[in-house]
Design a protein around this motif. Structure first.
Motif, PDB file in Angstrom:
ATOM      1  N   GLY A  93       0.826  -1.241   0.126  1.00 20.57           N
ATOM      2  CA  GLY A  93       0.018   0.152   0.002  1.00 20.57           C
ATOM      3  C   GLY A  93       0.904   1.190   0.078  1.00 20.57           C
ATOM      4  N   PRO A  94       0.188   2.501  -0.053  1.00 20.83           N
ATOM      5  CA  PRO A  94       0.982   3.670  -0.127  1.00 20.83           C
ATOM      6  C   PRO A  94       1.459   4.309   1.083  1.00 20.83           C
ATOM      7  N   ALA A  95       2.506   4.882   1.227  1.00 24.23           N
ATOM      8  CA  ALA A  95       3.064   5.821   2.462  1.00 24.23           C
ATOM      9  C   ALA A  95       1.865   6.482   2.868  1.00 24.23           C
ATOM     10  N   VAL A  96       1.707   6.538   4.136  1.00 23.66           N
ATOM     11  CA  VAL A  96       0.432   7.379   4.870  1.00 23.66           C
ATOM     12  C   VAL A  96       1.000   8.412   5.813  1.00 23.66           C
ATOM     13  N   ARG A  97       0.829   9.552   5.165  1.00 24.88           N
ATOM     14  CA  ARG A  97       1.400  10.614   5.808  1.00 24.88           C
ATOM     15  C   ARG A  97       2.826  10.399   6.488  1.00 24.88           C
ATOM     16  N   LYS A  98       2.945  10.627   7.793  1.00 19.15           N
ATOM     17  CA  LYS A  98       4.377  10.333   8.495  1.00 19.15           C
ATOM     18  C   LYS A  98       4.519   9.145   8.864  1.00 19.15           C
ATOM     19  N   ASN A  99       3.789   8.039   9.045  1.00 19.45           N
ATOM     20  CA  ASN A  99       3.868   6.759   9.315  1.00 19.45           C
ATOM     21  C   ASN A  99       5.019   6.176   8.627  1.00 19.45           C
ATOM     22  N   LEU A 100       6.254   5.684   9.405  1.00 17.82           N
ATOM     23  CA  LEU A 100       7.302   4.889   9.034  1.00 17.82           C
ATOM     24  C   LEU A 100       8.271   6.080   8.125  1.00 17.82           C
ATOM     25  N   ALA A 101       8.129   7.354   8.597  1.00 11.33           N
ATOM     26  CA  ALA A 101       8.756   8.538   7.672  1.00 11.33           C
ATOM     27  C   ALA A 101      10.155   8.200   7.507  1.00 11.33           C
ATOM     28  N   VAL A 102      10.929   7.812   8.390  1.00 14.61           N
ATOM     29  CA  VAL A 102      12.384   7.292   8.373  1.00 14.61           C
ATOM     30  C   VAL A 102      12.697   6.447   6.944  1.00 14.61           C
ATOM     31  N   LEU A 103      11.668   5.834   6.351  1.00  9.79           N
ATOM     32  CA  LEU A 103      11.944   5.030   5.399  1.00  9.79           C
ATOM     33  C   LEU A 103      12.356   5.922   3.935  1.00  9.79           C
ATOM     34  N   TYR A 104      11.849   7.148   3.995  1.00  7.86           N
ATOM     35  CA  TYR A 104      11.786   8.173   2.827  1.00  7.86           C
ATOM     36  C   TYR A 104      12.687   9.372   3.226  1.00  7.86           C
ATOM     37  N   ASP A 105      13.006   9.529   1.792  1.00 10.27           N
ATOM     38  CA  ASP A 105      13.862  10.918   1.702  1.00 10.27           C
ATOM     39  C   ASP A 105      13.249  11.684   0.663  1.00 10.27           C
ATOM     40  N   PHE A 106      11.914  12.252   0.857  1.00 10.78           N
ATOM     41  CA  PHE A 106      11.369  12.660  -0.350  1.00 10.78           C
ATOM     42  C   PHE A 106      11.771  14.091  -0.792  1.00 10.78           C
ATOM     43  N   ASP A 107      11.620  14.400  -1.852  1.00  5.56           N
ATOM     44  CA  ASP A 107      11.768  15.662  -2.585  1.00  5.56           C
ATOM     45  C   ASP A 107      10.586  16.474  -2.350  1.00  5.56           C
ATOM     46  N   GLU A 108      10.343  17.614  -2.703  1.00  9.21           N
ATOM     47  CA  GLU A 108       9.118  18.491  -2.755  1.00  9.21           C
ATOM     48  C   GLU A 108       7.897  17.880  -3.143  1.00  9.21           C
ATOM     49  N   GLU A 109       8.347  17.371  -4.495  1.00  6.05           N
ATOM     50  CA  GLU A 109       6.986  17.047  -5.237  1.00  6.05           C
ATOM     51  C   GLU A 109       6.258  15.744  -4.350  1.00  6.05           C
ATOM     52  N   ASP A 110       7.376  14.674  -3.886  1.00  6.30           N
ATOM     53  CA  ASP A 110       7.053  13.587  -3.417  1.00  6.30           C
ATOM     54  C   ASP A 110       6.145  14.008  -2.062  1.00  6.30           C
ATOM     55  N   ARG A 111       6.781  14.862  -1.432  1.00  7.06           N
ATOM     56  CA  ARG A 111       6.405  15.407  -0.021  1.00  7.06           C
ATOM     57  C   ARG A 111       4.621  16.010  -0.564  1.00  7.06           C
ATOM     58  N   ARG A 112       4.565  16.938  -1.253  1.00  3.67           N
ATOM     59  CA  ARG A 112       3.195  17.335  -1.810  1.00  3.67           C
ATOM     60  C   ARG A 112       2.287  16.151  -2.049  1.00  3.67           C
ATOM     61  N   ARG A 113       2.696  15.203  -2.595  1.00 11.19           N
ATOM     62  CA  ARG A 113       1.943  14.120  -3.408  1.00 11.19           C
ATOM     63  C   ARG A 113       1.544  13.345  -1.939  1.00 11.19           C
ATOM     64  N   VAL A 114       2.390  13.055  -1.227  1.00 10.43           N
ATOM     65  CA  VAL A 114       2.018  12.152   0.204  1.00 10.43           C
ATOM     66  C   VAL A 114       1.018  12.929   0.949  1.00 10.43           C
ATOM     67  N   ASP A 115       1.318  14.245   1.255  1.00 11.69           N
ATOM     68  CA  ASP A 115       0.502  15.048   2.015  1.00 11.69           C
ATOM     69  C   ASP A 115      -1.009  15.238   1.286  1.00 11.69           C
ATOM     70  N   ALA A 116      -1.176  15.285   0.259  1.00 15.87           N
ATOM     71  CA  ALA A 116      -2.406  15.369  -0.569  1.00 15.87           C
ATOM     72  C   ALA A 116      -3.095  13.918  -0.406  1.00 15.87           C
ATOM     73  N   TYR A 117      -2.514  12.862  -0.622  1.00 17.63           N
ATOM     74  CA  TYR A 117      -2.986  11.833  -0.419  1.00 17.63           C
ATOM     75  C   TYR A 117      -3.675  11.656   1.030  1.00 17.63           C
ATOM     76  N   GLY A 118      -2.817  12.215   2.018  1.00 20.25           N
ATOM     77  CA  GLY A 118      -3.247  11.920   3.401  1.00 20.25           C
ATOM     78  C   GLY A 118      -4.321  12.649   3.611  1.00 20.25           C
TER      79      GLY A 118
END
Ligand SMILES: [Zn+2]
Length: 452
Positions: A117-142
């Motif tokens: 499944g998808p990344a859900v907001r800050k759950n397990l955030a240490v897994l990722y090193d998002f760029d600005e666009e990824d961050r925006r998409r994850v926030d929008a999905y959340g």
């Protein structure tokens, strides 16, 4: 005369049936698709290096609303997701309270822990090193996810109609204890002699006309048939089990809850075919239980929620200053989070932990725990509350890290120590963790005790 005898016959029949007819609830179901736009970063494995490459199965949020004749209610929401962080659950709960007058202790928000499944907001955030666009998409999905969960609750409440409930249990054996002892300590593998819980609790919801409206079923096993090398989205074995039950019972909604499977993996694992096979085995067993004689589940509905504080083992700033220099990027990220907390003079010493109980008459009690509890929690609860018909679920409300028992904490390994890196927590719990949770379990059970 003829009419009177008919009436008295009817009365006699009603009296005979009274205990069953009195069992009526109002029940409503709803489902909302929560598959993210593709491609999207997936969650559950640190090894993944890029976003998803498609969808093998849509992801769903499903809601089952129950109300008794006195207006007591419970709404259960299940999701094909890795885990809901507290920020999502709190926001959903606040909006559901404001719009539908469903209180926090009446609402269960659970996740199947699918690793597809998808990344859900800050759950397990240490897994990722998002760029600005990824961050925006994850926030929008959340943000969208919150809307959809609220919508699912609202639609289930709109759907309330007379229903009868019954419950039973099945079992299936593909879950295996994954804490394999090795000379270097406990590793994630296969431990055929480790504790397991193969119980499948089943709640059947039938409409007045006898048709099956919903089936809630649950199992204690990670949705990790597919590994970190797999890049398509879906519900893993639980997704296949739900789809299969909905195919074989047209018109019914199948809802899966994850039990205390923190240390349980499907076996064997590694392919989509195996995920489908495990799902079909689970669905076949649930189907068998649905066709068997089940115990009636009667009102009233009683609900209670406690949020306790769990202590982490003591730590110092020096530990994380050293970790920040580690060659491991995940340890570096965890260390940065912890040092930031020290800088704010708020080092992370505890985590809030939800413990909820929902009792349906004296017939069925759902204990909904947060985090990823290992199987010991279900086994001990069933021993201590031997007179109760229990569903002991994990992965509810807030999945903040694994929840080891004292035994697992002392043995060490991923569920005790290493998972805390990926969850951005400071380190292992203090040894008081198990007793703190059981004190809360006793408290909520006391509050929902039936009046005698
Ligand atoms: Zn897990």
């Amino acid at each position: 005369m003829k009419q009177r005898s008919f009436r008295s016959a009817l009365l006699a029949l009603l009296t005979t049936c009274a205990p069953v007819l009195a069992a009526d609830f109002q029940a409503g179901v709803a489902r909302v698709k929560i598959t993210p736009p593709q491609p999207f970063w997936m969650s559950g494995y640190a090894a993944r290096t890029h976003a998803s490459e498609g969808v093998y199965q849509d992801l769903w949020a499903k809601a089952l609303a129950l109300r008794d004749a006195d207006g007591h209610q419970a709404v259960l929401v299940t999701t094909d997701l890795i885990g809901l962080p507290r920020v999502v659950s709190d926001e959903v709960a606040a909006r559901v309270q404001a719009r539908f007058k469903v209180e926090r202790h009446e609402l269960v928000l659970s996740a199947s822990h699918t690793h597809c499944g998808p990344a859900v907001r800050k759950n397990l955030a240490v897994l990722y090193d998002f760029d600005e666009e990824d961050r925006r998409r994850v926030d929008a999905y959340g943000a969208d996810l919150v809307d959809r969960l609220v919508e699912a609750v609202g639609r289930a409440l709109d759907d309330l109609a007379p229903a009868q409930l019954s419950a039973g249990h099945g079992a299936v054996g593909f879950a295996v204890n994954r804490r394999e002892p090795t000379p270097e300590g406990v590793k994630i593998g296969v431990n055929p002699t480790g504790p397991v819980d193969h119980d499948i609790p089943v709640l059947k919801v039938v409409a007045k006309d006898g048709s099956l409206r919903a089936v809630l079923f649950a199992y204690a096993c990670h949705n990790t048939t597919l590994g970190g090398d797999f890049y398509q989205m879906g519900g893993d074995y639980a997704g296949f089990a739900q789809a299969e039950l909905e195919r074989t019972h047209p018109g019914a909604t199948a809802l899966f809850m994850m039990l205390c499977g923190g240390d349980q993996n499907p076996n064997p694992r590694g392919t989509l075919d195996l995920a489908r096979q495990h799902g079909q085995a689970l669905a076949a067993e649930v189907g068998r239980v649905l066709g068997a004689a089940l115990l009636p589940v009667r009102p009233p509905i009683r609900t209670a929620l406690e949020v306790v504080s769990l202590d982490f083992a003591p730590h110092t700033r020096a530990v994380f200053e050293q970790e920040a220099a580690s060659p491991d990027k995940f340890r570096q990220r965890r260390a940065r989070l912890m040092l930031a907390a020290y800088d704010e003079r708020k080092p992370v010493r505890q985590t809030p932990y939800p413990v909820q109980a929902i009792r349906l008459g004296g017939d069925l009690t759902l204990l909904a725990l947060g985090g990823e509890p290992v199987v010991d929690y279900a086994l001990r609860t069933k021993r201590e509350l031997a007179g109760e018909n229990l569903i002991v679920a994990g992965y509810c409300h807030d999945v903040m890290c694994y929840i080891p028992s004292r035994r697992v904490l002392r043995e060490g390994g991923y569920e005790a120590v290493d998972n805390m890196i990926y969850y951005g927590q400071p380190g292992p719990f203090a040894e008081t963790v198990e007793e703190a949770i059981f004190a809360a379990v006793r408290k909520v059970m006391e509050r929902i005790r039936p009046a005698r």
